[in-house]
Structures are given as C-alpha cells and as structure tokens.
Design an enzyme around this catalytic site. Sequence first.
Site, PDB file in Angstrom:
ATOM      1  N   LYS A  62       0.843  -1.212   0.000  1.00 48.48           N
ATOM      2  CA  LYS A  62       0.000   0.000   0.000  1.00 48.48           C
ATOM      3  C   LYS A  62       0.874   1.257   0.000  1.00 48.48           C
ATOM      4  CE  LYS A  62      -2.746  -1.060   3.661  1.00 48.48           C
ATOM      5  NZ  LYS A  62      -3.852  -0.808   4.610  1.00 48.48           N
ATOM      6  N   LYS A  64       2.966   2.025   2.344  1.00 49.91           N
ATOM      7  CA  LYS A  64       3.049   2.545   3.715  1.00 49.91           C
ATOM      8  C   LYS A  64       4.197   1.869   4.461  1.00 49.91           C
ATOM      9  CE  LYS A  64      -1.734   3.855   4.658  1.00 49.91           C
ATOM     10  NZ  LYS A  64      -2.788   3.867   5.677  1.00 49.91           N
TER      11      LYS A  64
HETATM   12  N1  C2G Z   1      -9.903   6.890   9.281  1.00 47.65           N
HETATM   13  C1  C2G Z   1     -10.871   7.829   9.617  1.00 47.65           C
HETATM   14  N2  C2G Z   1     -10.512   9.108   9.863  1.00 47.65           N
HETATM   15  C2  C2G Z   1      -9.209   9.488   9.791  1.00 47.65           C
HETATM   16  C3  C2G Z   1      -8.219   8.536   9.456  1.00 47.65           C
HETATM   17  C4  C2G Z   1      -8.586   7.231   9.209  1.00 47.65           C
HETATM   18  O1  C2G Z   1     -12.076   7.504   9.684  1.00 47.65           O
HETATM   19  N3  C2G Z   1      -8.887  10.784  10.037  1.00 47.65           N
HETATM   20  C5  C2G Z   1     -10.324   5.514   9.005  1.00 47.65           C
HETATM   21  C6  C2G Z   1     -10.038   5.079   7.576  1.00 47.65           C
HETATM   22  O2  C2G Z   1     -11.065   5.541   6.693  1.00 47.65           O
HETATM   23  C7  C2G Z   1     -10.026   3.558   7.717  1.00 47.65           C
HETATM   24  C8  C2G Z   1      -9.463   3.368   9.134  1.00 47.65           C
HETATM   25  O3  C2G Z   1      -9.617   4.623   9.821  1.00 47.65           O
HETATM   26  O4  C2G Z   1     -11.358   3.058   7.673  1.00 47.65           O
HETATM   27  C9  C2G Z   1      -8.004   2.966   9.133  1.00 47.65           C
HETATM   28  O5  C2G Z   1      -7.297   3.927   8.394  1.00 47.65           O
HETATM   29  P1  C2G Z   1      -5.868   3.479   7.757  1.00 47.65           P
HETATM   30  O6  C2G Z   1      -5.047   2.878   8.825  1.00 47.65           O
HETATM   31  O7  C2G Z   1      -5.347   4.627   6.969  1.00 47.65           O
HETATM   32  O8  C2G Z   1      -6.335   2.313   6.798  1.00 47.65           O
HETATM   33  P2  C2G Z   1      -6.070   2.163   5.227  1.00 47.65           P
HETATM   34  O9  C2G Z   1      -4.638   2.299   4.938  1.00 47.65           O
HETATM   35  O10 C2G Z   1      -7.051   3.027   4.550  1.00 47.65           O
HETATM   36  O11 C2G Z   1      -6.399   0.584   5.028  1.00 47.65           O
HETATM   37  O12 C2G Z   1      -8.177  -3.151   2.785  1.00 47.65           O
HETATM   38  C10 C2G Z   1      -8.431  -1.862   3.284  1.00 47.65           C
HETATM   39  C11 C2G Z   1      -7.169  -1.153   3.695  1.00 47.65           C
HETATM   40  O13 C2G Z   1      -6.358  -2.002   4.499  1.00 47.65           O
HETATM   41  C12 C2G Z   1      -7.542   0.122   4.449  1.00 47.65           C
END
Ligand code: C2G
Length: 147
Positions: A62, A64
């Site tokens: 991803k 990251k």
């Molecule tokens: N999130 C949120 N508000 C933020 C930051 C994050 O609601 N300010 C939510 C994201 O939308 C997600 C969750 O928190 O639902 C986790 O965010 P991330 O760790 O950035 O996850 P991501 O990299 O988007 O991984 O298969 C799906 C992916 O693994 C999602």
Amino acid sequence: YKTTTPLLPFCQTLKSSFMKKVITYGTFDLLHHGHIRLLERARALGDHLTVAVSTDEFNLGKGKVCTYTYSERAHILEAIRYVDEVIPETNWEQKITDVKEREIDVFVIGDDWEGKFDFLKEHCEVVYLPRTAGISTTQIKSSLSES
Ligand code: C2G
C-alpha cells in the site's frame, strides 16, 4: 443434575448465530481519535467487531512504512473496548473469504474508500463512514518531524 452435554458451547453457538458481526480493515498506525471514532461507529453497527490489521508486508504494497510493527498495532487494537477480535490483513483478496467464513453481516470502512468495496454487497452490508477531518497518521508524523 449434571448435564452430560456442556451448555456453554451450545450457548456460544446460539449467541454467535444471533450476533450481528461487523468487520473493518486498516493499517491503524500511530493510533489517533480518527481511528477510534471509526472503530466506535463500526462496533455500534452490531454486536461484535473484527479488525483486520494490515501486516507490515501488505502495507509495503500500500506504499506505507509503519512506525509500529504489525504485532504492536494489533496489540494496541486488542486493548480497545470497541474491538472484539484482531486478525491479520495480508492481501486485497481475503475480504470475501473473511466475510463468508466468519459469517460477517456488515463490512465497514472510511469513505475515503467510497465505492471501492461494493463487490462485497452480495455477501454483506457495506457501510462507508465519514472520515474524521483534521487528523491522519501522515499529519502526526509531519508535525512530529517539525517539532
Ligand atoms: N480513518 C478515519 N478518519 C481518519 C483517518 C482514518 O475515519 N482521520 C479511518 C479510515 O477511513 C479507515 C481506518 O480509519 O477506515 C483505518 O485507516 P488506515 O489505517 O489509513 O487504513 P487504510 O490504509 O485506509 O487501510 O483493505 C483496506 C485497507 O487495508 C484500508
């Protein structure tokens, strides 16, 4: 009298068949209140929340590089009252299997993914929740590096 067949497994089976099960996926690095609000709202959609946490290898895919390792991120999530179960997210293809095998009723994720997981709609409800504005792991990292 002593029951021959223990009731507990029966109750657990009964309970699991009536529980509304929710799942969400994410990296959850440098946990912040945006994550907590997502987990809180996800849990409120049912009786049980499973969080599939991206492994370090999957995160590389991803783009990251996490500050906390998978086991640290999983351990932190397990300590959250809204989270009932933590499993690894190792690939993009596991969602349908997870939903089927774990009898998931609702898939939840932030609306930055709006529409991306609609293919799950034939297997469960799909809910995209509004992201929490003004906070992100990236912002935390940059504000720390400036200080
Ligand atoms: N999130 C949120 N508000 C933020 C930051 C994050 O609601 N300010 C939510 C994201 O939308 C997600 C969750 O928190 O639902 C986790 O965010 P991330 O760790 O950035 O996850 P991501 O990299 O988007 O991984 O298969 C799906 C992916 O693994 C999602």
